[in-house]
Design a protein around this motif. Structure first.
Motif, PDB file in Angstrom:
ATOM      1  N   ASP A 124       1.463  -9.700  -8.164  1.00 28.29           N
ATOM      2  CA  ASP A 124       2.036  -9.835  -6.722  1.00 28.29           C
ATOM      3  C   ASP A 124       2.028  -8.005  -6.521  1.00 28.29           C
ATOM      4  OD1 ASP A 124       3.694  -9.784  -8.133  1.00 28.29           O
ATOM      5  OD2 ASP A 124       5.424 -10.847  -6.740  1.00 28.29           O
ATOM      6  N   THR A 125       1.412  -7.460  -7.972  1.00 26.33           N
ATOM      7  CA  THR A 125       1.905  -6.046  -7.619  1.00 26.33           C
ATOM      8  C   THR A 125       0.958  -5.406  -6.817  1.00 26.33           C
ATOM      9  OG1 THR A 125       2.076  -5.773 -10.130  1.00 26.33           O
ATOM     10  CG2 THR A 125       0.976  -4.416  -9.043  1.00 26.33           C
ATOM     11  N   ASN A 126       1.352  -4.466  -6.050  1.00 26.93           N
ATOM     12  CA  ASN A 126       1.218  -4.051  -4.984  1.00 26.93           C
ATOM     13  C   ASN A 126       0.153  -2.451  -5.540  1.00 26.93           C
ATOM     14  OD1 ASN A 126       2.637  -5.390  -2.897  1.00 26.93           O
ATOM     15  ND2 ASN A 126       0.964  -5.731  -2.365  1.00 26.93           N
ATOM     16  N   ILE A 127       0.910  -1.556  -6.110  1.00 22.49           N
ATOM     17  CA  ILE A 127       1.016  -0.800  -6.443  1.00 22.49           C
ATOM     18  C   ILE A 127       1.595   0.272  -8.142  1.00 22.49           C
ATOM     19  CG2 ILE A 127       2.898   0.714  -5.205  1.00 22.49           C
ATOM     20  CD1 ILE A 127       0.537   3.030  -4.925  1.00 22.49           C
ATOM     21  N   ILE A 128       0.513   1.194  -8.381  1.00 22.28           N
ATOM     22  CA  ILE A 128       0.724   1.255  -9.636  1.00 22.28           C
ATOM     23  C   ILE A 128       1.660   3.005  -9.768  1.00 22.28           C
ATOM     24  CG2 ILE A 128      -0.117   2.014 -12.294  1.00 22.28           C
ATOM     25  CD1 ILE A 128      -2.345  -0.936 -11.913  1.00 22.28           C
ATOM     26  N   THR A 180       4.791  10.768   1.420  1.00 21.70           N
ATOM     27  CA  THR A 180       4.339  11.543   3.243  1.00 21.70           C
ATOM     28  C   THR A 180       3.925  10.319   3.879  1.00 21.70           C
ATOM     29  OG1 THR A 180       3.190  13.245   2.655  1.00 21.70           O
ATOM     30  CG2 THR A 180       4.822  14.315   2.879  1.00 21.70           C
ATOM     31  N   LYS A 181       3.010   9.536   3.189  1.00 13.95           N
ATOM     32  CA  LYS A 181       2.289   8.860   3.765  1.00 13.95           C
ATOM     33  C   LYS A 181       3.355   7.787   3.292  1.00 13.95           C
ATOM     34  CE  LYS A 181      -1.970  11.034   3.294  1.00 13.95           C
ATOM     35  NZ  LYS A 181      -2.817  11.223   2.740  1.00 13.95           N
ATOM     36  N   ASN A 182       4.038   7.502   4.092  1.00 16.98           N
ATOM     37  CA  ASN A 182       4.816   6.217   3.881  1.00 16.98           C
ATOM     38  C   ASN A 182       4.639   5.006   2.609  1.00 16.98           C
ATOM     39  OD1 ASN A 182       7.380   7.256   5.096  1.00 16.98           O
ATOM     40  ND2 ASN A 182       6.696   6.748   6.794  1.00 16.98           N
ATOM     41  N   ILE A 183       3.733   5.344   1.671  1.00 18.80           N
ATOM     42  CA  ILE A 183       2.255   4.098   1.020  1.00 18.80           C
ATOM     43  C   ILE A 183       3.621   3.280   0.357  1.00 18.80           C
ATOM     44  CG2 ILE A 183       1.242   3.553  -0.956  1.00 18.80           C
ATOM     45  CD1 ILE A 183       0.622   7.229  -0.494  1.00 18.80           C
ATOM     46  N   LEU A 184       5.005   3.945   0.077  1.00 20.00           N
ATOM     47  CA  LEU A 184       6.476   2.952  -0.789  1.00 20.00           C
ATOM     48  C   LEU A 184       6.243   1.923  -0.180  1.00 20.00           C
ATOM     49  CD1 LEU A 184       7.301   5.480  -3.605  1.00 20.00           C
ATOM     50  CD2 LEU A 184       5.855   3.592  -4.116  1.00 20.00           C
ATOM     51  N   GLN A 185       6.656   1.905   1.493  1.00 19.70           N
ATOM     52  CA  GLN A 185       6.783   1.047   2.347  1.00 19.70           C
ATOM     53  C   GLN A 185       6.720  -0.296   2.367  1.00 19.70           C
ATOM     54  OE1 GLN A 185       9.772   1.567   4.151  1.00 19.70           O
ATOM     55  NE2 GLN A 185       9.536   3.946   2.713  1.00 19.70           N
ATOM     56  N   LYS A 186       8.173  -0.948   1.235  1.00 23.47           N
ATOM     57  CA  LYS A 186       7.969  -2.384   0.930  1.00 23.47           C
ATOM     58  C   LYS A 186       7.218  -2.845   0.266  1.00 23.47           C
ATOM     59  CE  LYS A 186       9.749  -4.066   5.802  1.00 23.47           C
ATOM     60  NZ  LYS A 186       9.766  -3.647   7.251  1.00 23.47           N
ATOM     61  N   VAL A 187       6.501  -2.485  -0.557  1.00 23.80           N
ATOM     62  CA  VAL A 187       5.468  -2.481  -1.346  1.00 23.80           C
ATOM     63  C   VAL A 187       6.476  -3.046  -2.969  1.00 23.80           C
ATOM     64  CG1 VAL A 187       3.511  -1.625  -0.535  1.00 23.80           C
ATOM     65  CG2 VAL A 187       4.785  -0.441  -2.377  1.00 23.80           C
ATOM     66  N   ASN A 188       5.101  -4.005  -4.197  1.00 26.73           N
ATOM     67  CA  ASN A 188       5.816  -4.230  -5.403  1.00 26.73           C
ATOM     68  C   ASN A 188       5.282  -3.176  -6.172  1.00 26.73           C
ATOM     69  OD1 ASN A 188       6.494  -6.362  -3.932  1.00 26.73           O
ATOM     70  ND2 ASN A 188       5.380  -7.821  -4.392  1.00 26.73           N
ATOM     71  N   VAL A 189       5.766  -1.982  -6.734  1.00 27.65           N
ATOM     72  CA  VAL A 189       5.618  -1.111  -7.453  1.00 27.65           C
ATOM     73  C   VAL A 189       5.062  -2.013  -8.897  1.00 27.65           C
ATOM     74  CG1 VAL A 189       5.921   1.123  -8.607  1.00 27.65           C
ATOM     75  CG2 VAL A 189       6.778   0.321  -6.369  1.00 27.65           C
ATOM     76  N   LEU A 190       4.777  -1.104  -9.823  1.00 27.65           N
ATOM     77  CA  LEU A 190       4.160  -1.560 -11.245  1.00 27.65           C
ATOM     78  C   LEU A 190       4.424  -0.554 -11.998  1.00 27.65           C
ATOM     79  CD1 LEU A 190       3.732  -3.387 -12.950  1.00 27.65           C
ATOM     80  CD2 LEU A 190       1.963  -3.143 -13.143  1.00 27.65           C
ATOM     81  N   LEU A 191       5.638  -0.428 -12.627  1.00 30.45           N
ATOM     82  CA  LEU A 191       5.513   1.340 -13.270  1.00 30.45           C
ATOM     83  C   LEU A 191       5.646   0.987 -14.334  1.00 30.45           C
ATOM     84  CD1 LEU A 191       7.235   3.978 -13.058  1.00 30.45           C
ATOM     85  CD2 LEU A 191       9.277   3.030 -14.121  1.00 30.45           C
ATOM     86  N   ILE A 192       4.288   1.904 -14.521  1.00 30.36           N
ATOM     87  CA  ILE A 192       4.089   2.389 -16.038  1.00 30.36           C
ATOM     88  C   ILE A 192       4.243   3.194 -17.300  1.00 30.36           C
ATOM     89  CG2 ILE A 192       2.345   2.459 -17.831  1.00 30.36           C
ATOM     90  CD1 ILE A 192       0.965   0.411 -15.742  1.00 30.36           C
TER      91      ILE A 192
END
Ligand SMILES: [Zn+2]
Ligand SMILES: [Zn+2]
Length: 243
Positions: A118-122, A190-202
């Protein structure tokens, strides 16, 4: 592309035979280790800590380790295929410091089974600008790009910035590492990309977890729902090549 055909690959293999990534012995397949070096890798299997991925003894299933129970990290879960030992240290150093970018597909091969569904963004752990300037590339971003390419996940290497240079953490205690990394990262979203997303930190290696924790805190403060961590290897206290 013509270079991707089996015939073209056979010609390339003849002219430039694939080498073991550790000892440079000729191997049959590219992006792998020879049969002498392969057993030097230790893959992490269960039972392991269900939070920080450290292997556990004396239990029969994954559960939080004592450290994670006492001081839970702000990231949700760390994933790593390998234990950090001398052999992995050599591979990671090559990937980080020299012309080792060709090792990327091998690292991707090992890490791909560890990617949460369920990752949304890396988001790669950033280097301080000076390190990036002297090194020309960030190994975490390169691995992140490979993962994004093969999984169709979004990647954004510009959301997180390292505003404090924190070189040579190696000799510091865990507490000092955490203190030293406080406020070392900021988020530019600035574009609020991170709002409520599941992040995978590498990152390349998870050692004390201080870097991952500081990054996760900045990402959560900026609105991320959850931060998981994926590294090539997990350092374990009683192994060679580890702090
Ligand atoms: Zn070898
Ligand atoms: Zn743990």
């Amino acid at each position: 592309m013509i270079f991707n055909t089996p015939a073209a690959q056979a010609v390339i293999n003849f002219l430039l035979p694939p080498q073991c990534a550790l000892c440079r012995e000729i191997t049959k397949e590219p992006y792998t280790l020879c049969s002498d070096c392969w057993p030097k890798l230790r893959f992490i299997t269960s039972p392991k800590c269900s939070v920080c991925c450290v292997p556990l003894d004396d239990v029969d299933h994954d559960m939080p380790c004592t450290d994670c129970l006492k001081h839970p990290p702000v990231f949700s879960k760390a994933y790593a295929p390998l234990i950090y030992n001398d052999s992995v240290k050599k591979l990671v150093l090559r990937y980080k410091n020299y012309d080792g970018l060709h090792l990327g597909p091998m690292f991707f091969g090992w890490t791909q089974r560890c990617i949460p569904n369920d990752t949304n963004i890396i988001v790669p752990v950033p280097l301080h600008w000076w390190r990036f300037f002297t090194r020309q590339y960030n190994q975490a971003t390169e691995l992140g790009k490979l993962i994004a390419k093969h999984t169709n996940l979004a990647i954004n290497p510009n959301l997180l910035k390292r505003v404090k240079s924190t070189a040579s953490q190696g000799h510091k205690t865990k507490l000092l590492r955490y203190e030293n990394l406080k406020d070392a990262f900021i988020v530019m979203d600035t574009k609020n990309i991170l709002q409520k997303v599941n992040v995978l930190l590498i990152d390349d290696v998870l050692t004390s977890g201080a870097t991952a924790n500081a990054c996760a805190q900045a990402l959560l403060n900026a609105g991320a729902a959850r931060v998981d961590v994926l590294t090539i290897a997990r350092a374990v206290k009683d192994n060679n090549g580890t702090p």
